[in-house]
Enzyme design. Structure first.
Site, PDB file in Angstrom:
ATOM      1  N   CYS A   8      15.495  10.932   4.409  1.00  0.00           N
ATOM      2  CA  CYS A   8      14.833  10.000   3.490  1.00  0.00           C
ATOM      3  C   CYS A   8      15.906   9.431   2.557  1.00  0.00           C
ATOM      4  O   CYS A   8      17.103   9.532   2.861  1.00  0.00           O
ATOM      5  CB  CYS A   8      13.686  10.666   2.733  1.00  0.00           C
ATOM      6  SG  CYS A   8      14.161  12.041   1.673  1.00  0.00           S
ATOM      7  N   ARG A  14      10.699  13.836   0.322  1.00  0.00           N
ATOM      8  CA  ARG A  14      10.043  13.820   1.625  1.00  0.00           C
ATOM      9  C   ARG A  14      10.763  14.626   2.699  1.00  0.00           C
ATOM     10  O   ARG A  14      10.142  15.460   3.371  1.00  0.00           O
ATOM     11  CB  ARG A  14       9.873  12.365   2.103  1.00  0.00           C
ATOM     12  CG  ARG A  14       8.917  11.564   1.249  1.00  0.00           C
ATOM     13  CD  ARG A  14       9.036  10.073   1.493  1.00  0.00           C
ATOM     14  NE  ARG A  14      10.314   9.557   1.042  1.00  0.00           N
ATOM     15  CZ  ARG A  14      10.756   8.324   1.236  1.00  0.00           C
ATOM     16  NH1 ARG A  14      10.005   7.472   1.916  1.00  0.00           N
ATOM     17  NH2 ARG A  14      11.924   7.939   0.765  1.00  0.00           N
ATOM     18  N   ASP A 118       6.896   6.917  -0.421  1.00  0.00           N
ATOM     19  CA  ASP A 118       7.871   7.552  -1.296  1.00  0.00           C
ATOM     20  C   ASP A 118       7.148   8.075  -2.544  1.00  0.00           C
ATOM     21  O   ASP A 118       6.655   7.285  -3.345  1.00  0.00           O
ATOM     22  CB  ASP A 118       8.920   6.507  -1.688  1.00  0.00           C
ATOM     23  CG  ASP A 118      10.040   7.104  -2.501  1.00  0.00           C
ATOM     24  OD1 ASP A 118       9.873   8.243  -2.983  1.00  0.00           O
ATOM     25  OD2 ASP A 118      11.072   6.438  -2.660  1.00  0.00           O
TER      26      ASP A 118
END
Ligand code: 4NP
Length: 151
Positions: A8, A14, A118
């Site tokens: 990420c 994440r 996100d």
């Protein structure tokens, strides 16, 4: 042994969840997998995962607290069989750094190529719960395909 790298932007929200959940699934299903995660940026290098990611994972019995953020490296290109990006921007960034075999996590588990949102700017833990569930669902599908050599 197959090797998977989850990527990420910051490697604090994440992809640490993806790493932790994938390791748990691999353990459950006794899959010979090596799993790591990294960021397209080095902004948070050396830092542990964000508080909400640690918390939501802990709630599900997955300990990600000892992970530390690192940026992707040239070495990763030759090491990992699968590089799995959390969103399209991550995938594009990886490809412009010369990475091949880049997959999008949202292409697995019936998410029709959606980005894993996100959660960095999310206020509460609720967003993280959704992100956790999406990552887990996509990973069951991805790891089954990796196991069966169908990707
Ligand atoms: P991640 O989340 O890519 O899931 O780790 C982010 C972490 C940090 C930032 C953005 C996204 N940041 O802008 O610092």
């Amino acid at each position: 042994m197959k090797q998977i790298l989850f990527v990420c932007l910051g490697n604090i929200c994440r992809s640490p969840l993806a790493e932790g959940i994938a390791k748990r699934i691999a353990q459950e299903k006794v899959l010979p997998l090596r799993v790591e995660s990294a960021g397209t940026s080095s902004w948070h290098e050396g830092e542990p995962p964000c508080k909400n990611s640690i918390e939501i994972a802990a709630k599900k019995g997955v300990d990600i607290s000892t992970q530390r953020s690192r940026p992707v490296s040239q070495h990763d290109k030759h090491t990992f069989d699968y590089i799995v990006a959390m969103d399209t921007q991550n995938k594009n960034d990886l490809e412009s750094k010369g990475f091949q075999n880049v997959y999008l996590l949202g292409d697995f588990g019936g998410f029709e190529g959606s980005d894993v949102p996100d959660p960095y700017y999310f206020r509460g833990i609720e967003g993280f719960e959704k992100v956790y569930t999406m990552i887990e669902t996509a990973l069951y599908d991805l790891l089954e395909k990796v196991e069966n050599d169908t990707i």
